[in-house]
Write an enzyme that holds these catalytic residues in place. Sequence first.
Site, PDB file in Angstrom:
ATOM      1  CG  HIS A  21      32.847 -31.024  21.684  1.00  0.00           C
ATOM      2  ND1 HIS A  21      33.315 -32.150  21.434  1.00  0.00           N
ATOM      3  CD2 HIS A  21      33.563 -30.627  22.670  1.00  0.00           C
ATOM      4  CE1 HIS A  21      34.362 -32.488  22.259  1.00  0.00           C
ATOM      5  NE2 HIS A  21      34.567 -31.349  23.058  1.00  0.00           N
ATOM      6  CG  ASP A 127      31.489 -34.435  19.477  1.00  0.00           C
ATOM      7  OD1 ASP A 127      32.304 -35.427  19.978  1.00  0.00           O
ATOM      8  OD2 ASP A 127      31.706 -33.460  19.793  1.00  0.00           O
ATOM      9  CB  ALA A 339      35.060 -11.851  22.895  1.00  0.00           C
ATOM     10  CD  GLN A 341      38.906 -17.585  19.988  1.00  0.00           C
ATOM     11  OE1 GLN A 341      38.748 -17.380  21.464  1.00  0.00           O
ATOM     12  NE2 GLN A 341      39.288 -18.728  19.672  1.00  0.00           N
ATOM     13  CG  HIS A 356      41.422 -22.548  26.243  1.00  0.00           C
ATOM     14  ND1 HIS A 356      41.492 -21.599  25.397  1.00  0.00           N
ATOM     15  CD2 HIS A 356      40.711 -23.442  25.982  1.00  0.00           C
ATOM     16  CE1 HIS A 356      40.577 -22.122  24.602  1.00  0.00           C
ATOM     17  NE2 HIS A 356      39.991 -23.052  24.893  1.00  0.00           N
ATOM     18  CD1 TRP A 359      40.855 -29.372  16.437  1.00  0.00           C
ATOM     19  CD2 TRP A 359      42.823 -29.019  16.926  1.00  0.00           C
ATOM     20  NE1 TRP A 359      41.420 -29.446  15.235  1.00  0.00           N
ATOM     21  CE2 TRP A 359      42.636 -29.348  15.451  1.00  0.00           C
ATOM     22  CE3 TRP A 359      44.239 -28.630  17.276  1.00  0.00           C
ATOM     23  CZ2 TRP A 359      43.870 -29.392  14.762  1.00  0.00           C
ATOM     24  CZ3 TRP A 359      45.376 -28.833  16.454  1.00  0.00           C
ATOM     25  CH2 TRP A 359      45.269 -29.140  15.132  1.00  0.00           C
ATOM     26  CG  ASN A 360      36.536 -24.919  18.254  1.00  0.00           C
ATOM     27  OD1 ASN A 360      36.568 -25.315  17.016  1.00  0.00           O
ATOM     28  ND2 ASN A 360      35.536 -25.369  19.229  1.00  0.00           N
ATOM     29  CB  SER A 361      41.348 -21.481  20.485  1.00  0.00           C
ATOM     30  OG  SER A 361      40.245 -21.085  21.466  1.00  0.00           O
ATOM     31  CD  GLU A 364      37.641 -20.424  16.195  1.00  0.00           C
ATOM     32  OE1 GLU A 364      36.599 -21.052  16.462  1.00  0.00           O
ATOM     33  OE2 GLU A 364      37.904 -19.469  16.999  1.00  0.00           O
ATOM     34  CG  ASP A 380      41.864 -31.506  23.480  1.00  0.00           C
ATOM     35  OD1 ASP A 380      41.037 -30.919  24.153  1.00  0.00           O
ATOM     36  OD2 ASP A 380      41.872 -30.955  22.219  1.00  0.00           O
TER      37      ASP A 380
END
Length: 463
Positions: A21, A127, A339, A341, A356, A359-361, A364, A380
């Site tokens: 977040h 947020d 790391a 990412q 995992h 949502w960020n991952s 991205e 989520d």
Amino acid sequence: MAVDTMESVAVVAVPFPAQGHLNQLLHLSLLLASRGLSVHYAAPPPHVRQARARVHGWDPRALGSIHFHDLDVPAYDSPAPDLAAPSPFPNHLMPMFEAFAAAARAPLAALLQRLSTSYRRVAVVFDRLNPFAATEAARLANADAFGLQCVAISYTVGWLDPGHRLLSDYGLQFLPPDDCMSREFVDLVFRMEEEEQGAPVAGLVMNTCRALEGEFLDAVAAQPPFQGQRFFAVGPLNPLLLDADARTAPRHECLEWLDRQPPESVLYVSFGTTSCLHADQVAELAAALKGSKQRFVWVLRDADRADIYAESGDSRHAKFLSEFTRETEGTGLVVTGWAPQLEILAHGATAAFMSHCGWNSIIESLSHGKPVLAWPMHSDQPWDSELLCNYFKAGLLVRPWEKHAEIIPAQAIQKVIEEAMLSDSGMAVRQRAKELGEAVRASVADGGNSRKDLDDFIGYITR
């Protein structure tokens, strides 16, 4: 837009204090500051420091354009993650979440009051887990509040209406929050929402785009809680890097290693900042990576503590790693710390991402055209894996959510790795991810939907 008009408006970003977040609102803050707005980022001191230290993909000098403010909260426990906990949800963060929810309002109110006397207009972007920020904005005559959706907008469709037509039409399954989060966290979220019920919100800013979730955006806009609100789908918020951008100094060691690998040959493995793998599962994943004979970069670290600066820095996997790294030398690289990412995903040697499914991952990875091997952990993430594999068609499922309490054997993991990296079906998924990446990048280019929504948002708050 006239410079004096831009400078007469303050944007105040109020993130929820968890890594996934913190960075979304900092990315948005940097985007808005790059357009000439005065942007203020407010969080507890350790989380201001954390956000600044971990943001990447931007010129480091860009942080100088943001005004950072500490929201002081009382001391809280910062225990290590409980590796024996029955649920994978990071309940060790609850003392910090509770302290923030109880005490951040007062210093935020003081900050907003002070800024409201210095600026013609104040736009509070909070947020959606921080509804108290909307209440405090409503107390000021010259302030508007905008919620930031840090998860997929499709998740909101499921939350509001698990039987919605879109879910049934596409055969998508939405799991109740109680199935994927701790009871304590769900109670905290509902309690905060009830306390702030009725606080006016001018609109919703979302880290998504129509290329990914256009149908779901329209569905949420039609739901009673959101009717009449302005919607701004401005994602992806993360910078879009070219492979060349991943080669600028100073560089992480894993990027130097990736430079020496063939194009699209490396599997990137990382499970975020709020998840841990049991030792037995680490051993099975290691055996799968070794057995697949595929190149890999594996970020092997435990979940963050509430205060990451209270961590010891020691790895519980040290003994295991000494042998594993020797056995996989030349084929893989294990990273036990933080790391970069975005740079890894942008690198031309990276072929796919075992994740995992935060949502960020997801966004991205897709924004850089990389498919995801889905291993959802909590919150989520089960929905994100469902969306990724069965709606976007840009992922392969490693572990079904219903098996989250089980150890997944090496053979099953290896099978998915080999499918992604070697098979025709994996190639189709990789091609689909590339197509989505092109569509996502077009969204933020001149004339794209996300660029237009960002322009509209800036136009509205500076009106």
